[in-house]
Scaffold this active site. Sequence first.
Site, mmCIF file in Angstrom:
data_model
loop_
_atom_site.group_PDB
_atom_site.id
_atom_site.type_symbol
_atom_site.label_atom_id
_atom_site.label_comp_id
_atom_site.label_asym_id
_atom_site.label_seq_id
_atom_site.Cartn_x
_atom_site.Cartn_y
_atom_site.Cartn_z
ATOM 1 N N HIS A 123 0.835 -1.207 0.000
ATOM 2 C CA HIS A 123 0.000 0.000 0.000
ATOM 3 C C HIS A 123 0.875 1.265 0.000
ATOM 4 O O HIS A 123 0.662 2.188 -0.781
ATOM 5 C CB HIS A 123 -0.902 -0.041 1.243
ATOM 6 N N PHE B 53 -5.971 3.649 11.273
ATOM 7 C CA PHE B 53 -6.448 2.861 10.130
ATOM 8 C C PHE B 53 -5.747 3.337 8.862
ATOM 9 O O PHE B 53 -5.498 4.532 8.713
ATOM 10 C CB PHE B 53 -7.962 3.023 9.937
ATOM 11 N N GLU B 54 -5.510 2.395 7.937
ATOM 12 C CA GLU B 54 -4.745 2.721 6.729
ATOM 13 C C GLU B 54 -5.443 3.729 5.827
ATOM 14 O O GLU B 54 -4.810 4.380 5.017
ATOM 15 C CB GLU B 54 -4.406 1.445 5.945
ATOM 16 N N GLY B 55 -6.763 3.850 5.966
ATOM 17 C CA GLY B 55 -7.487 4.846 5.166
ATOM 18 C C GLY B 55 -7.051 6.270 5.496
ATOM 19 O O GLY B 55 -7.359 7.200 4.751
#
Lengths: 319, 256
Positions: A123, B53-55
Amino acid sequence: MSVVKPYDKLRKDLSARDRSLREKVVALEDVASFVRDGDSVGIGGSTMSRTPMALIWALIRARRKSLSCSRCIISSDGDLLFGSGASDHVITSWFSQGILWGVSKVMRHHVETGKARFEEWSHLAIGMRFRAGAMGVPFMPIRPMLGSDVLAQRPEAKEIDCPFTGEKLLLVPALNPDVALIHVQRCDPYGNAQIDGLQFMDIDLAMAANKVILTTERIVSNDQIRRAPDQTKIPFFAVDAIVEVPYGSAPHECYGVYEPMMKHMEHYVELVNKDPVGGMKEYLDKYVFAPKSWAEFLDLIGLEEVLTASRAGKSIYDA
Amino acid sequence: MTHKSDYTAAELLAILSARQLKDGMVVFAGVGIPLLAATLAQRLHCPGLTILFEGGVIGAFVEPGKLPPSTNDQRCTVRANMVLGSAEVLLLLQRGYVDVGFMGGAQIDQYGNLNSSFIGDPKKPKTRLPGTGGGNDIASLTNMIVAMKHEKRRFVENVDFITSPGWIKGNDTRRKSGLPAGGMFRVVTELAVFGFDEKTRRMKPLALNLGVSRAQVQENTGFPLEFDSDIGVTEPPTEQELSTLRVLDPERLYIA
């Protein structure tokens, strides 16, 4: 062809763009003319959030093909791009409809039969590839991916010994897509775009791409943008076309406006995971090719579900 | 005291892994059980737990009954301290601000390497899985807790593909690969809790869950395990842990 666009070419391409302060509003049916078959296409948002779904829908309807699509995490939009034949190459860190539904059978079908490629990066690596592209440098150094088989599959990334410390580092190549597709909450007719909530990698993506197409929940006046310039995340001169598309991320979500339309998503997943070919064809025929307009597509999702998603979406401001 | 029939395997997983978190920690949580367990810990013994959180979220405080369907949805941002870009939040791992990474797993091996990319030969995969997401970044850069189902096909000697690195091939191979920080710390399953040997970095049972025998753990594991003769037993879920968990996930999205 080198994986990184040469700097001369990058600068020349940008100089050739019309970056003047001008109105750029077009109709949804006209956006496909901004994308050519074989283009590399960066997709904004992440997973089921602020997906530029109306743009993807329009490209599929225009029968675009051989697109190489990159997105930090790709969901049912990736399915539709593979299933329709619009794309045969996806660059991402995660590809499935969503964790609730297990592994996408559409992704599996296309990748396992060799019909399409799923190019996997971490990511952060995707983020740093767009970042390098936005910075006008050929790579960024990172530490993840080292020691893993994700790296073993990516000869495009280069391991080096740091010239300062001697440590192992990984250089990930700049990604400068031909076109970026991004959905925002509001922008003016020039393309000054404001994004509420999670911005994901959209700013780097916009600055890295050689062309930016925006869809927006609504077009606002330039005066309104100037009242809160700190909220503007993408400057007008990076933007090439704007389409006003309310519910332009449906059936995915748009922060502060609507949550995902889960009944439709469940219906979709059931259809395509049962039969990734026939189910996909049925979905595309009914929901992508048959409607005369995006409004007609929303009509098929149904007013009740759109309203439920809207009520939930706006509740973010209640907390 | 609760009995085994009072809770599901997923509930046990969520509760046991929530107990691994300590108040004041900064934890980077993946979707599913990790998100749920971190939120549970926050409601029980860790009111000062900071969830990332990765968001692009710092300090998430997920609302009961409104679990986000991924870590990139707006529900992740409710009552958070900050929202930022996905690359920015992942870079906090690289800089070293994160105490613990917390993920689920599809397949793990004796050195804690995780596979979420391919079943079978990657060149001609039997199954293409969804891939790393932020998993590789988290596992490469911080101390990891993994919560996963304990099955022989999931606990293998060597994973088909290292998506998210644990201790790679054991000893100092992780550091030598260019990953001097972090590493696999705990694996929590419905059968037992595992750590990793300080030197060899092989997986090692630390405690058995109530009513589980050593033989049962070994039978469900694809590589030999060494059990200490005085191995402990985990406390079963308490009524309070179970009721709090069920309030968080009333639709049983993640605890089915």
